[in-house]
Design a protein around this motif. Structure first.
Motif: not given
Length: 352
Positions: A325-330
């Motif tokens: 996904n495009t989450y910052s943590l990922t």
């Protein structure tokens, strides 16, 4: 209270003065009231009154946080609303969920309740109702049993802000129910480059993404194979050409697509290794760009920006990583993992 006491004392005093002068009390009272009202906020009494008002506690406002497309809630793809009138706008879902939701609706196909008792509507030309045969002619056509209206599945899934061209919004949010004009269905489809047909093409590509991916991959593999064959023939390096193609053994020509991919992958690793060795323990910057590939999967390209030994500023690609996904943590985890594979540390960039 202080202001009222002040007004009362002034009125009483004016009454006494009016009795002595024989003047009409009412006019003087009005004048004094106006004078009293004209007293500015600089007066002591008004200041006291303002201070008393400031002591009163101010009620805290109630803030309602509206839900936005950026808020990701867990959605059961098997429990998506079937009736078109119950569906929220496709843009109201989280960006990372829209792909799965679109695919789930396409797998379920359009909602076509063929056994429903369609409602009759009276027109000047007579009674009309939805014709179930339209389902066979238009596979995108849906019918809401709650609203007794028709909708378009394709335009709902790939809805864009293009106005009501071709009655598009009618078939997306408002619903079509003018059964006396069945030609509106054909008009909604429009010409080859119509908004509806573009949405239909996107739906087809989404369902057949593997076939589309294989076709594009086959074309690119052919281009790579031709280029690699020229390299293996020794156009740029005669020493390599001595042991490849016609001069190689029949079972060791190194022309198979899988082998050529391995060779190209080896070249990529060697180039990346040279770039990282040039950086070593020096500082560098990161340029990260995220986009979807031809298979509609999220991927991230990582570019390092650094200054070499002779002082030349360079920007070099060190890898492309697929992300869930495009989450910052990922994205951060993918960047750290990619840098670690190339013997670099994200702490080197934090010193900039």
């Amino acid at each position: 209270m202080k202001k009222q006491t002040l007004i009362s004392s002034l009125c009483k005093r004016k009454y006494q003065e009016n009795d002595d002068l024989g003047a009409t009390p009412s006019s003087n009272i009005i004048d004094d009231k106006q004078e009293n009202e004209d007293i500015g906020p600089n007066s002591k009494n008004d200041i006291d009154m303002q201070e008393n008002e400031d002591i009163r506690p101010t009620p805290s406002p109630i803030i309602t946080l509206a839900s936005s497309p950026s808020t990701r809630n867990k959605i059961d793809l098997n429990d998506l609303p079937s009736d078109p009138s119950d569906r929220p706008p496709i843009t109201s879902y989280h960006l990372n969920q829209i792909y799965d939701i679109r695919r789930a609706y396409l797998v379920k196909k359009a909602f076509q309740p063929r056994g429903h008792h369609f409602k009759w509507t009276n027109y000047s030309s007579g009674r009309r109702r939805f014709n179930v045969k339209w389902f066979d002619k238009y596979h995108w056509l849906e019918y809401s049993t709650k609203q007794e209206k028709a909708y378009c599945l394709y335009c709902y899934l790939f809805n864009e802000s293009v106005g009501n061209k071709g009655g598009r919004e009618t078939f997306v949010s408002e619903g079509f129910c003018n059964w006396s004009k069945p030609g509106a269905l054909k008009e909604h489809v429009g010409l080859v480059n119509s908004i509806h047909n573009k949405a239909a093409q996107k739906c087809e590509n989404l369902l057949n993404q593997k076939r589309s991916y294989d076709a594009n991959e086959k074309r690119r593999n052919k281009e790579r194979r031709i280029g690699n064959q020229y390299r293996l023939m020794g156009v740029n390096n005669p020493d390599i050409g001595k042991y490849t193609l016609g001069k190689a053994k029949k079972n060791n020509k190194l022309t198979a697509p899988s082998i050529q991919k391995e060779i190209a992958d080896c070249y990529a690793k060697e180039v990346t290794k040279m770039i990282c060795e040039e950086i070593k323990d020096d500082v560098f910057g990161l340029l990260v760009d995220e986009s979807s590939d031809v298979s509609l999967k999220e991927q991230m390209a990582v570019v390092v920006r650094y200054v070499d030994k002779v002082g030349v500023l360079k920007e070099s690609l060190i890898g492309v990583a697929h992300v869930r996904n495009t989450y910052s943590l990922t994205l951060k985890e993918a960047i750290v993992s990619l840098l670690a594979d190339n013997h670099l540390s994200i702490n080197q960039g934090s010193r900039l």
